[in-house]
Design an enzyme around this catalytic site. Structure first.
Site, PDB file in Angstrom:
ATOM      1  N   ASN B 391      43.002  39.560  38.637  1.00  0.00           N
ATOM      2  CA  ASN B 391      43.272  39.875  39.848  1.00  0.00           C
ATOM      3  C   ASN B 391      44.460  40.855  40.356  1.00  0.00           C
ATOM      4  O   ASN B 391      44.119  41.989  40.438  1.00  0.00           O
ATOM      5  CB  ASN B 391      43.305  38.493  40.912  1.00  0.00           C
ATOM      6  CG  ASN B 391      43.384  38.847  42.445  1.00  0.00           C
ATOM      7  OD1 ASN B 391      43.177  39.934  42.783  1.00  0.00           O
ATOM      8  ND2 ASN B 391      43.569  37.737  43.342  1.00  0.00           N
ATOM      9  N   ASP B 392      45.524  40.219  40.078  1.00  0.00           N
ATOM     10  CA  ASP B 392      46.749  41.061  40.493  1.00  0.00           C
ATOM     11  C   ASP B 392      46.996  42.190  39.389  1.00  0.00           C
ATOM     12  O   ASP B 392      47.290  43.351  39.892  1.00  0.00           O
ATOM     13  CB  ASP B 392      48.202  40.211  40.333  1.00  0.00           C
ATOM     14  CG  ASP B 392      47.972  39.009  41.249  1.00  0.00           C
ATOM     15  OD1 ASP B 392      47.570  39.228  42.264  1.00  0.00           O
ATOM     16  OD2 ASP B 392      48.502  38.018  41.049  1.00  0.00           O
ATOM     17  N   VAL B 393      46.527  42.168  38.220  1.00  0.00           N
ATOM     18  CA  VAL B 393      46.578  43.051  37.275  1.00  0.00           C
ATOM     19  C   VAL B 393      45.868  44.396  37.492  1.00  0.00           C
ATOM     20  O   VAL B 393      46.016  45.306  36.922  1.00  0.00           O
ATOM     21  CB  VAL B 393      46.441  42.785  35.919  1.00  0.00           C
ATOM     22  CG1 VAL B 393      47.501  41.597  35.523  1.00  0.00           C
ATOM     23  CG2 VAL B 393      45.047  41.987  35.461  1.00  0.00           C
ATOM     24  N   ALA B 432      48.689  34.475  42.312  1.00  0.00           N
ATOM     25  CA  ALA B 432      49.977  34.927  42.788  1.00  0.00           C
ATOM     26  C   ALA B 432      49.875  35.058  44.410  1.00  0.00           C
ATOM     27  O   ALA B 432      50.739  35.235  45.007  1.00  0.00           O
ATOM     28  CB  ALA B 432      50.464  36.159  42.571  1.00  0.00           C
TER      29      ALA B 432
END
Lengths: 137, 469
Positions: B391-393, B432
């Protein structure tokens, strides 16, 4: 952006160097007293040299470790630092008071657990890394 | 066994340890590194044990046997649990250092106060503070990673937290200085446990404000602490082998922490005192964005036409146990002469390098596991980017949205691919707690469902398709 990160990252190094310097200074100051009292004194300078040089070797060698293998790297350095076992063997096995030896035996157990599980799991993980041609490793 | 012989054994062990790490630079030679490490350990242990000062053997044998009994099962954990195991072994390492420091202090206080020089006292204090704080800190980290119920997953914060933590450390150091100055005072044995208690408490308090997303960094930092506590122990025991091995461990922890921090564009201080990972307040009045769902059938058809497919795995893939299905997908695509690469972000997974191990277990050749920096140049040529549980990456907001908590973090350029498929279990934000705008891009199609099942469907469609041609 990573430059800002770097500056902060150097903080622990700075702290380490300062504490080293303080250690050395304190030890040097104490040397006088100790000599006067005919005390046993560890010759600490070679130890500090070993530490600094080993750190440089460590940084050099570990920077080259393949990023693929960072998890196994952490397991193996863990097992290696469990070399603390040699200290525990002396404490647990020498002719010391029983309470001291009990503490040593517990420490020995903790280090031994790290040695056994660290090396075994590293090898288990490394066995899984194969290339396309079906490495027979 | 005489002293020079022991020193020679230690010297050989030191060399072998350096070689052991040197061989880790390539997967081809890495297993030789394990062999060298084991040999070095064996030499060092036997040489130590054979010394004449060691007169009681029973306890040593019992402790070693127990170490095997506990260590063996710990080495057989599933690979998803390797981060917890690693944290646990940092805890054991810290504990061993703390205990030996404690034993040595009380021993010398009673039977050889002349040994307690300022240098030795500084080393002992450093050893026990580092050792015990690593012990409880790593236990907390292991508990968080194992998702033990009574350890909160989300960061625990309260007003004045940093002040309290720093205050505790300062008190511990002050007591430590008092002991260094008066190691043989009558109150010393009573005050020594105070430092132990403070260090144990500090370890707990240091970890509770740290969220799940920061665990890879925290593990690396604790690794460095465990190494440094071993170095301090080497100073106490006047043992150069210990200092070397501890320094190797410490520098490994330091380098991995730096890599992790860079990969998240964070600093040590920020990780330790920043309390990242709290759910961000959603901006009020943000327009409702819509996902474009897609079926595995059409996704499989598009993949068939591709010449380069890049799979971007995240920890969600491991949670769904989808690795082996991914391997089937990889095989099917490869059979059609489609190039398949895996884009590995340094913080994918829960410890440094974790994702590589998880994929290697599924027998995906390591030559197709490509680091973020190396794959990003190829992303514009990529026909299909398949995001699995990451997701965040892959969140493009990291590039420009200064209000985003992940602003500045290097990402895998999934958004530059021609088509993006993202597999997602639900419409909730990721680990996160940040929403991902990649999912709302016009090139992105969502495959909702359990990763293992969705990939299974893709595999089924691809193998059915090959029957029809």
């Amino acid at each position: 952006m990573s430059r800002r990160g770097n500056r902060w990252l150097s903080l622990p190094l700075l702290v380490a160097s300062v504490s080293l310097a303080v250690t050395a200074a304190a030890a040097a100051a104490q040397e006088g007293e100790a000599a006067a009292a005919h005390a046993v004194n560890v010759d600490y300078w070679p130890l500090l040299f070993v530490f600094v040089l080993a750190s440089f070797i460590g940084l050099g060698v570990i920077r080259r470790v393949s990023r693929l293998l960072h998890t196994p790297l952490m397991s193996i350095t863990n097992a290696i630092s469990a070399i603390a076992v040699v200290g525990s063997i002396i404490v647990a096995g020498s002719d010391y008071p029983t309470e001291i030896r009990i503490i040593g035996a517990v420490a020995l157990f903790a280090s031994m657990t790290n040695i056994v599980s660290g090396f075994l799991i590293t090898d288990r993980m490394l066995k899984m890394f194969k290339t396309d041609e079906g490495d027979h490793k | 066994m005489n002293a020079s012989f022991v020193q020679l054994a230690y010297l050989v062990a030191t060399g072998l340890f350096v070689f052991s790490l040197h061989w880790m630079n390539d997967p081809k030679t890495a297993r030789r590194g394990v062999g060298a490490g084991v040999l070095a350990m064996l030499i060092a242990v036997l040489a130590t044990w054979a010394q004449p000062v060691v007169v009681h053997h029973l306890w040593i044998i019992v402790a070693i046997a127990l170490g095997f009994a506990v260590g063996w099962p710990l080495s057989q954990v599933p690979l998803t649990a390797v981060p917890q195991r690693t944290a646990l072994s940092h805890a054991f390492g810290g504990l061993a250092a703390g205990l030996v420091g404690t034993a040595k202090f009380y021993l010398w206080y009673r039977e050889g106060p002349e040994n307690l020089t300022a240098f030795v006292m500084i080393a002992i204090i450093a050893e026990i503070i580092l050792g015990y704080l690593t012990f409880t800190g790593s236990l907390m980290a292991a508990g968080k990673l194992q998702e033990v119920k009574w350890i909160p997953q989300r960061p625990v914060t309260y007003p004045g937290q940093n002040l309290m933590n720093i205050g505790l450390l300062v008190i511990a150091l002050a007591v430590g200085v008092a002991l260094i100055v008066n190691p043989t005072a009558s109150w010393a044995p009573a005050v020594f446990p105070v430092i132990i208690g403070l260090a144990l408490l500090f370890g707990v308090l240091l970890i509770i404000p740290i969220g799940g997303a920061d665990m890879p960094t925290v593990i690396a930092i604790l690794n460095a602490y465990a190494g440094l506590s071993a170095v301090a122990m080497g100073f106490v025991l006047d043992n150069k082998l210990l200092i070397t091995a501890g320094a190797l461990d410490g520098s490994s922890g330091l380098i991995l922490s730096i890599i992790m921090c860079k990969a998240m564009n964070r600093s040590f201080t920020n990780v330790l005192f920043g309390a990242f990972g709290q759910v961000q307040q959603q901006k009020a009045g943000a327009e409702a964005q819509v996902y474009k769902p897609e079926t595995p059938e059409s996704a499989a058809q598009i993949m068939e036409q591709a010449s380069l497919v890049v799979i971007i795995p995240g920890y969600g893939m491991a949670v769904a146990q989808a690795q082996h299905k991914i391997r089937e997908l990889y095989d099917l695509l490869k059979k059609r002469h489609i190039d398949v690469k895996f884009a590995i972000h340094p913080v994918a997974g829960r410890m440094p390098g974790h994702m590589n191990v998880l994929l290697a277990e599924a027998e995906i050749p390591y030559t197709d596991l490509v680091e973020m920096d190396d794959i990003n140049g190829d992303m514009p040529q990529c026909d299909v980017a398949l995001v699995v549980g990451a997701n965040d990456v892959v969140n493009p907001a990291a590039r420009y949205d200064q209000s985003s908590p992940i602003y500045g973090m290097p990402i895998i350029d999934a958004d530059k691919a021609r088509t993006i498929f993202a597999i997602k279990r639900s419409k909730n934000p990721g680990f996160a707690g940040i929403d991902n705008e990649l999912y709302f891009s016009e090139k992105t199609w969502m495959l909702f469902g359990d990763a293992k099942k969705v990939i299974g469907d893709l595999v089924k469609n691809l193998s059915d398709g090959s029957g029809m041609h």
